[in-house]
Design a protein around this motif. Structure first.
Motif, PDB file in Angstrom:
ATOM      1  N   VAL A  13       1.164  -0.785   0.127  1.00 50.61           N
ATOM      2  CA  VAL A  13       0.017   0.231  -0.084  1.00 50.61           C
ATOM      3  C   VAL A  13       1.231   1.465   0.005  1.00 50.61           C
ATOM      4  N   GLY A  14       1.101   1.962  -0.979  1.00 50.43           N
ATOM      5  CA  GLY A  14       2.230   3.224  -0.812  1.00 50.43           C
ATOM      6  C   GLY A  14       1.548   4.266  -2.149  1.00 50.43           C
ATOM      7  N   PRO A  15       2.141   4.905  -2.662  1.00 49.72           N
ATOM      8  CA  PRO A  15       1.257   6.158  -3.482  1.00 49.72           C
ATOM      9  C   PRO A  15       0.775   5.633  -4.604  1.00 49.72           C
ATOM     10  N   ARG A  16       1.322   4.553  -5.607  1.00 53.16           N
ATOM     11  CA  ARG A  16       1.378   4.271  -6.608  1.00 53.16           C
ATOM     12  C   ARG A  16       0.781   3.244  -6.366  1.00 53.16           C
ATOM     13  N   HIS A  17       0.252   2.372  -5.877  1.00 52.73           N
ATOM     14  CA  HIS A  17      -1.319   1.527  -5.134  1.00 52.73           C
ATOM     15  C   HIS A  17      -2.309   2.729  -5.086  1.00 52.73           C
ATOM     16  N   GLU A  18      -2.020   3.706  -4.799  1.00 54.78           N
ATOM     17  CA  GLU A  18      -3.609   4.148  -3.865  1.00 54.78           C
ATOM     18  C   GLU A  18      -4.118   5.227  -5.654  1.00 54.78           C
ATOM     19  N   GLY A  41     -10.747 -10.817  -4.313  1.00 50.11           N
ATOM     20  CA  GLY A  41      -9.169 -10.139  -4.360  1.00 50.11           C
ATOM     21  C   GLY A  41      -8.719  -9.755  -3.570  1.00 50.11           C
ATOM     22  N   ALA A  42      -9.417  -9.117  -2.572  1.00 46.08           N
ATOM     23  CA  ALA A  42      -9.222  -7.873  -1.567  1.00 46.08           C
ATOM     24  C   ALA A  42      -8.114  -7.164  -1.049  1.00 46.08           C
ATOM     25  N   GLY A  43      -7.161  -8.398  -0.869  1.00 46.39           N
ATOM     26  CA  GLY A  43      -6.206  -7.690  -0.462  1.00 46.39           C
ATOM     27  C   GLY A  43      -6.336  -6.712   1.044  1.00 46.39           C
ATOM     28  N   GLN A  44      -6.069  -5.875   0.997  1.00 53.29           N
ATOM     29  CA  GLN A  44      -5.600  -6.069   2.554  1.00 53.29           C
ATOM     30  C   GLN A  44      -7.030  -5.103   3.363  1.00 53.29           C
ATOM     31  N   GLY A  45      -8.059  -4.690   1.051  1.00 57.70           N
ATOM     32  CA  GLY A  45      -8.880  -4.344   2.137  1.00 57.70           C
ATOM     33  C   GLY A  45      -8.971  -2.847   1.286  1.00 57.70           C
ATOM     34  N   THR A  46      -7.658  -1.897   1.396  1.00 62.97           N
ATOM     35  CA  THR A  46      -8.238  -0.764   0.424  1.00 62.97           C
ATOM     36  C   THR A  46      -9.559  -0.442   0.632  1.00 62.97           C
ATOM     37  N   LEU A  47      -9.665  -0.560  -1.371  1.00 61.18           N
ATOM     38  CA  LEU A  47     -10.607  -0.197  -2.158  1.00 61.18           C
ATOM     39  C   LEU A  47     -12.088  -0.774  -1.509  1.00 61.18           C
ATOM     40  N   VAL A  68      -7.169 -12.889   4.039  1.00 55.80           N
ATOM     41  CA  VAL A  68      -8.798 -12.927   5.143  1.00 55.80           C
ATOM     42  C   VAL A  68      -8.882 -12.385   6.585  1.00 55.80           C
ATOM     43  N   ALA A  69      -8.174 -12.829   7.308  1.00 57.65           N
ATOM     44  CA  ALA A  69      -7.471 -12.397   8.634  1.00 57.65           C
ATOM     45  C   ALA A  69      -7.446 -11.502   8.290  1.00 57.65           C
ATOM     46  N   PHE A  70      -6.362 -10.350   7.529  1.00 55.61           N
ATOM     47  CA  PHE A  70      -6.856  -9.293   8.132  1.00 55.61           C
ATOM     48  C   PHE A  70      -7.770  -8.251   7.851  1.00 55.61           C
ATOM     49  N   LEU A  71      -8.255  -8.987   6.518  1.00 52.81           N
ATOM     50  CA  LEU A  71      -9.356  -7.977   6.492  1.00 52.81           C
ATOM     51  C   LEU A  71     -10.740  -7.818   7.061  1.00 52.81           C
ATOM     52  N   ARG A  72     -11.039  -9.425   8.138  1.00 50.52           N
ATOM     53  CA  ARG A  72     -11.790  -9.424   9.131  1.00 50.52           C
ATOM     54  C   ARG A  72     -11.035  -8.741  10.023  1.00 50.52           C
ATOM     55  N   ASP A  73     -10.426  -8.542  10.268  1.00 56.40           N
ATOM     56  CA  ASP A  73     -10.053  -7.179  11.216  1.00 56.40           C
ATOM     57  C   ASP A  73     -10.088  -5.520  10.698  1.00 56.40           C
ATOM     58  N   HIS A  74     -10.134  -5.449   9.378  1.00 55.82           N
ATOM     59  CA  HIS A  74     -10.154  -3.941   9.159  1.00 55.82           C
ATOM     60  C   HIS A  74     -10.775  -3.862   8.373  1.00 55.82           C
ATOM     61  N   ALA A  75     -11.726  -4.468   7.312  1.00 57.06           N
ATOM     62  CA  ALA A  75     -11.742  -4.602   6.160  1.00 57.06           C
ATOM     63  C   ALA A  75     -13.876  -4.174   6.680  1.00 57.06           C
TER      64      ALA A  75
END
Length: 235
Positions: A13-18, A41-47, A68-75
């Motif tokens: 997650v960085g400027p180009r990703h954003e 394929g949500a990854g870190q769920g930023t979108l 998925v574990a990350f998404l459940r905590d953050h998305a």
């Protein structure tokens, strides 16, 4: 250079990703999608987070248990572990879907697109991004787990074969993203692997974020494109 573990990319997650997500979101919103959205394929769920902030009812999936574990905590919204080629939803479950940098990781990308079409309602919207130009395929693609980079005809054919009408297919990533990828990102990976930018490098990261805005002026320019943004609609 071997493939990285999920989430270890230095610019996961960085400027180009954003920038890429913002461009994809702009394209998605231009289609006037309905409220029920699948981020596959949500990854870190930023979108997913950006979509939820705009009022969409988002369901996020990923095939990686770590993701998925990350998404459940953050998305926001619903989160499920699922492969994009075999989604655990009934047909016509969603108004729209997004695939941000997903298809290049999927061996059977055509099967994935057919599956997305299955879970979309009639006239459902699909917005996606993929890396462009097979001639650019290199060590950083291998490290990222990319199986391919796309040509415009190959991407359009894959979408139409799955039952979509492609309304727009735009090149993006010229000139700053392309230069950064070649002269900075790949060299950084070669030297430091997954190490994130050090604190003293943060001013350079912020500078990059500003410079990348220049790429907005060249969205749709084919020559030099680093990736494609596509907007399609189910028949």
């Amino acid at each position: 250079m071997t493939a990285h573990e999920w989430g270890t990319a230095p610019e996961f997650v960085g400027p180009r990703h954003e920038l890429r997500e913002r461009l994809l979101l702009d394209l998605f919103l231009a289609a006037g999608p309905g409220p029920d959205v699948l981020d596959a394929g949500a990854g870190q769920g930023t979108l997913s987070a950006k979509l939820a902030a705009l009022g969409f009812d988002v369901t996020s999936t990923d095939a990686s248990p770590a993701a998925v574990a990350f998404l459940r905590d953050h998305a926001p919204g619903h989160v499920l572990e699922a492969d994009v080629t075999s989604l655990p939803f009934e047909g016509a479950s969603f108004d729209a879907a997004v695939l941000g940098e997903v298809l290049e990781h999927v061996e059977e990308d055509g099967v994935a697109l057919v599956e997305i079409a299955r879970v979309l309602r009639p006239r459902g919207v699909l917005a996606l991004s993929v890396p462009a130009n097979p001639r650019l395929y290199g060590p950083s693609d291998v490290w990222a787990g990319h199986l391919r980079r796309y040509t415009r005809p190959a991407l359009i054919t894959a979408c139409t074969s799955a039952g979509f009408v492609v309304e727009r297919c735009l090149g993006w990533g010229f000139p700053v993203s392309r230069l950064y990828h070649r002269h900075v990102y790949e060299r950084y990976l070669d030297r430091r692997g997954p190490a994130p930018p050090a604190g003293r490098q943060q001013p350079l990261v912020r500078l990059l974020g500003g410079l990348l805005q220049l790429d907005r002026l060249f969205v749709g320019v084919e020559r030099g494109a680093l990736g494609y943004l596509a907007l399609a609609r189910k028949h």
